[in-house]
Design a protein around this motif. Structure first.
Motif, short mmCIF file in Angstrom:
data_model
loop_
_atom_site.label_atom_id
_atom_site.label_comp_id
_atom_site.label_asym_id
_atom_site.label_seq_id
_atom_site.Cartn_x
_atom_site.Cartn_y
_atom_site.Cartn_z
N SER A 196 9.68 12.13 0.42
CA SER A 196 10.51 11.10 1.04
C SER A 196 9.68 10.31 2.04
N ALA A 197 10.00 9.04 2.18
CA ALA A 197 9.28 8.19 3.13
C ALA A 197 9.53 8.68 4.55
N PRO A 198 8.47 8.81 5.36
CA PRO A 198 8.64 9.25 6.74
C PRO A 198 9.30 8.16 7.59
N GLN A 199 9.82 8.57 8.72
CA GLN A 199 10.51 7.65 9.62
C GLN A 199 9.60 7.17 10.75
N ILE A 200 8.31 7.18 10.52
CA ILE A 200 7.34 6.68 11.47
C ILE A 200 6.45 5.67 10.75
N PRO A 201 5.76 4.80 11.51
CA PRO A 201 4.88 3.83 10.87
C PRO A 201 3.74 4.49 10.10
N VAL A 202 3.52 4.01 8.89
CA VAL A 202 2.42 4.47 8.04
C VAL A 202 1.67 3.24 7.53
N ILE A 203 0.36 3.30 7.58
CA ILE A 203 -0.47 2.25 6.98
C ILE A 203 -1.38 2.93 5.95
N VAL A 204 -1.22 2.59 4.70
CA VAL A 204 -2.11 3.09 3.65
C VAL A 204 -3.30 2.14 3.57
N TRP A 205 -4.50 2.70 3.64
CA TRP A 205 -5.73 1.90 3.71
C TRP A 205 -6.61 2.24 2.51
N VAL A 206 -7.22 1.24 1.90
CA VAL A 206 -8.10 1.49 0.75
C VAL A 206 -9.12 0.37 0.67
N GLY A 207 -10.28 0.68 0.12
CA GLY A 207 -11.32 -0.33 -0.04
C GLY A 207 -11.12 -1.15 -1.30
N GLY A 208 -11.43 -2.42 -1.22
CA GLY A 208 -11.27 -3.30 -2.37
C GLY A 208 -12.26 -3.05 -3.48
N SER A 209 -13.36 -2.33 -3.19
CA SER A 209 -14.38 -2.03 -4.20
C SER A 209 -14.35 -0.58 -4.64
N GLU A 210 -13.24 0.10 -4.41
CA GLU A 210 -13.13 1.50 -4.81
C GLU A 210 -12.85 1.62 -6.30
N ARG A 211 -12.95 2.85 -6.79
CA ARG A 211 -12.60 3.14 -8.17
C ARG A 211 -11.13 2.78 -8.39
N PRO A 212 -10.78 2.27 -9.56
CA PRO A 212 -9.41 1.83 -9.80
C PRO A 212 -8.35 2.87 -9.49
N VAL A 213 -8.64 4.15 -9.72
CA VAL A 213 -7.62 5.17 -9.50
C VAL A 213 -7.23 5.24 -8.03
N PHE A 214 -8.17 5.02 -7.13
CA PHE A 214 -7.84 5.08 -5.71
C PHE A 214 -7.03 3.86 -5.27
N ILE A 215 -7.37 2.71 -5.81
CA ILE A 215 -6.57 1.51 -5.50
C ILE A 215 -5.16 1.67 -6.06
N ASP A 216 -5.06 2.18 -7.28
CA ASP A 216 -3.74 2.38 -7.89
C ASP A 216 -2.91 3.37 -7.09
N GLN A 217 -3.53 4.46 -6.65
CA GLN A 217 -2.77 5.47 -5.90
C GLN A 217 -2.36 4.95 -4.53
N ALA A 218 -3.21 4.14 -3.90
CA ALA A 218 -2.83 3.55 -2.62
C ALA A 218 -1.62 2.63 -2.78
N HIS A 219 -1.65 1.81 -3.82
CA HIS A 219 -0.49 0.94 -4.09
C HIS A 219 0.75 1.78 -4.38
N ALA A 220 0.60 2.85 -5.14
CA ALA A 220 1.76 3.68 -5.49
C ALA A 220 2.38 4.31 -4.26
N LEU A 221 1.55 4.81 -3.34
CA LEU A 221 2.10 5.42 -2.13
C LEU A 221 2.78 4.37 -1.26
N SER A 222 2.15 3.22 -1.11
CA SER A 222 2.77 2.15 -0.33
C SER A 222 4.11 1.74 -0.93
#
Length: 261
Positions: A196-222
């Motif tokens: 469940s989404a937490p009730q505090i501020p969260v910022i998911v951070w990822v590099g634009g030149s990372e492997r696609p799986v990490f960018i995809d997972q960052a988007h999924a969590l956000s």
């Protein structure tokens, strides 16, 4: 195995194999000048230790940095220099080690990080900020829903998972799982995307030149948590976290919620 290449990082980063030695050297040099307490215990195990770095004035609170390495590599000694950014903003910084797979399971490592935060919270008053990189991103995200209520949880103010492994199920299709020992139920429970989404501020951070799986997972969590997502241009999986060493970086400023002159 089938997804080994998808989660490989060093092979796709120029001079990727040189980063650990560089991190260790920078961290060791930083410890020679920083106001710090080293090897403080939070448990009985040999690796149940943390380093605590103090700003030159009364700390505003504490940042806890949790390192990555697919739960299988590294310890606190590689990352000391990443305390420099938050310290310049007035925060103490704690960096714990933890047991590694296969000697410990991922749920057990999560319990160790929770225990470390508990001890750290007794050493430094005020708000608690969590930031973790890669596997450490999973661990700090997991701390937003601890298995049991923790006294420090009410002090948790902001969480920044950097390049987090947010969905552990695909790791079952990598050779790493010989050490991680994930089954489907454990992988789902330990995946932040299934929390469940937490009730505090969260910022998911990822590099634009990372492997696609990490960018995809960052988007999924956000998307699943409805929280902010920052894609930092031209950063790979190894250098994306280095912004924490710079008080003027966007990563440091947004973690700390402050500006820097």
């Amino acid at each position: 195995m089938e997804l080994d290449d998808a989660f490989a990082n060093a092979a796709y980063i120029p001079d990727g194999d040189t980063y650990p030695d560089k991190w260790a050297a920078l961290a060791a040099a930083f410890r020679t000048t920083a106001l710090c307490e080293l090897d403080l215990p939070y448990g009985e195990g040999q690796r149940h230790r943390f380093d605590l770095f103090h700003p030159p004035r009364l700390a505003r609170g504490v940042v806890v940095f949790v390192h990555g390495g697919y739960w299988r590599q590294f310890d606190k000694s590689y990352w000391s220099h990443l305390a420099a950014g938050p310290m310049a903003h007035g925060w103490a910084v704690a960096i714990p080690s933890y047991d590694l797979c296969p000697d410990a399971s991922i749920p057990e490592i999560g319990d160790q990080i929770s225990a470390a935060i508990g001890v750290i919270s007794q050493r430094v008053l005020g708000p608690i900020l969590l930031v973790g990189h890669s596997a450490g991103g999973q661990l700090v995200a997991r701390m937003t829903a601890p298995r049991l209520p923790e006294p420090w949880h009410d002090r948790l103010t902001r969480v920044v998972p950097v390049s987090p492994v947010a969905d552990l199920v695909p790791l079952m299709r990598t050779s790493m799982n010989a050490d991680l020992r994930l089954d489907f139920d454990t992988a789902r429970v330990e995946s932040p995307v299934n929390m469940s989404a937490p009730q505090i501020p969260v910022i998911v951070w990822v590099g634009g030149s990372e492997r696609p799986v990490f960018i995809d997972q960052a988007h999924a969590l956000s998307d699943m948590w409805g929280c902010a997502l920052e894609v930092e241009p031209d950063k790979n999986h190894f250098d994306v976290v280095e912004g924490l060493s710079d008080p003027r970086s966007d990563l440091t400023r947004k973690l700390c919620g402050t500006t820097y002159n």
